[in-house]
Motif scaffolding. Sequence first.
Motif, mmCIF file in Angstrom:
data_model
loop_
_atom_site.group_PDB
_atom_site.id
_atom_site.type_symbol
_atom_site.label_atom_id
_atom_site.label_comp_id
_atom_site.label_asym_id
_atom_site.label_seq_id
_atom_site.Cartn_x
_atom_site.Cartn_y
_atom_site.Cartn_z
ATOM 1 N N MET A 28 31.577 28.169 96.375
ATOM 2 C CA MET A 28 31.898 28.565 94.995
ATOM 3 C C MET A 28 32.947 29.675 94.981
ATOM 4 O O MET A 28 33.859 29.669 94.171
ATOM 5 C CB MET A 28 30.638 29.035 94.266
ATOM 6 C CG MET A 28 29.672 27.931 93.948
ATOM 7 S SD MET A 28 30.355 26.717 92.821
ATOM 8 C CE MET A 28 30.459 27.678 91.335
ATOM 9 N N ARG A 29 32.816 30.632 95.904
ATOM 10 C CA ARG A 29 33.780 31.737 95.964
ATOM 11 C C ARG A 29 35.175 31.210 96.269
ATOM 12 O O ARG A 29 36.162 31.635 95.664
ATOM 13 C CB ARG A 29 33.326 32.737 97.029
ATOM 14 C CG ARG A 29 34.223 33.960 97.096
ATOM 15 C CD ARG A 29 33.687 34.984 98.071
ATOM 16 N NE ARG A 29 32.485 35.594 97.538
ATOM 17 C CZ ARG A 29 31.337 35.725 98.206
ATOM 18 N NH1 ARG A 29 31.245 35.292 99.432
ATOM 19 N NH2 ARG A 29 30.300 36.297 97.649
ATOM 20 N N GLN A 34 40.709 29.929 94.345
ATOM 21 C CA GLN A 34 41.839 29.020 94.167
ATOM 22 C C GLN A 34 42.281 29.008 92.711
ATOM 23 O O GLN A 34 43.475 28.977 92.404
ATOM 24 C CB GLN A 34 41.452 27.609 94.597
ATOM 25 C CG GLN A 34 41.346 27.454 96.091
ATOM 26 C CD GLN A 34 40.900 26.058 96.481
ATOM 27 O OE1 GLN A 34 40.670 25.204 95.633
ATOM 28 N NE2 GLN A 34 40.771 25.831 97.778
ATOM 29 N N VAL A 35 41.326 29.051 91.787
ATOM 30 C CA VAL A 35 41.655 28.998 90.362
ATOM 31 C C VAL A 35 42.140 30.357 89.866
ATOM 32 O O VAL A 35 43.147 30.447 89.172
ATOM 33 C CB VAL A 35 40.415 28.542 89.549
ATOM 34 C CG1 VAL A 35 40.705 28.589 88.064
ATOM 35 C CG2 VAL A 35 40.008 27.145 89.965
ATOM 36 N N MET A 36 41.397 31.401 90.216
ATOM 37 C CA MET A 36 41.744 32.750 89.774
ATOM 38 C C MET A 36 41.798 33.665 90.993
ATOM 39 O O MET A 36 40.775 34.220 91.394
ATOM 40 C CB MET A 36 40.683 33.282 88.804
ATOM 41 C CG MET A 36 40.549 32.491 87.545
ATOM 42 S SD MET A 36 39.303 33.171 86.440
ATOM 43 C CE MET A 36 37.815 32.933 87.383
ATOM 44 N N PRO A 37 42.963 33.808 91.616
ATOM 45 C CA PRO A 37 43.057 34.665 92.805
ATOM 46 C C PRO A 37 42.686 36.104 92.474
ATOM 47 O O PRO A 37 43.041 36.618 91.410
ATOM 48 C CB PRO A 37 44.518 34.571 93.215
ATOM 49 C CG PRO A 37 45.089 33.427 92.465
ATOM 50 C CD PRO A 37 44.218 33.189 91.282
ATOM 51 N N LEU A 38 41.954 36.728 93.372
ATOM 52 C CA LEU A 38 41.565 38.121 93.174
ATOM 53 C C LEU A 38 42.778 39.014 93.385
ATOM 54 O O LEU A 38 43.619 38.759 94.250
ATOM 55 C CB LEU A 38 40.469 38.506 94.161
ATOM 56 C CG LEU A 38 39.152 37.754 94.001
ATOM 57 C CD1 LEU A 38 38.212 38.135 95.135
ATOM 58 C CD2 LEU A 38 38.522 38.069 92.668
#
Length: 53
Positions: A28-29, A34-38
């Motif tokens: 999940m992480r 991939q969708v919202m890079p930290l």
Amino acid sequence: MSQDNLINFGAERAKRIHDLNDKRLDEMRQAFEQVMPLAKAGKPKRKGKSKKR
């Protein structure tokens, strides 16, 4: 029989469940990254010079 050969099935099951949950959390992480890079940790950016009053 010696005590060394006994298996604690409760502890073994808890370990397996923990490993499965840990694997699922990692998947999940990675999907979220991939969708919202930290944002990279660093200095906070300033928008501009503050005005003196």
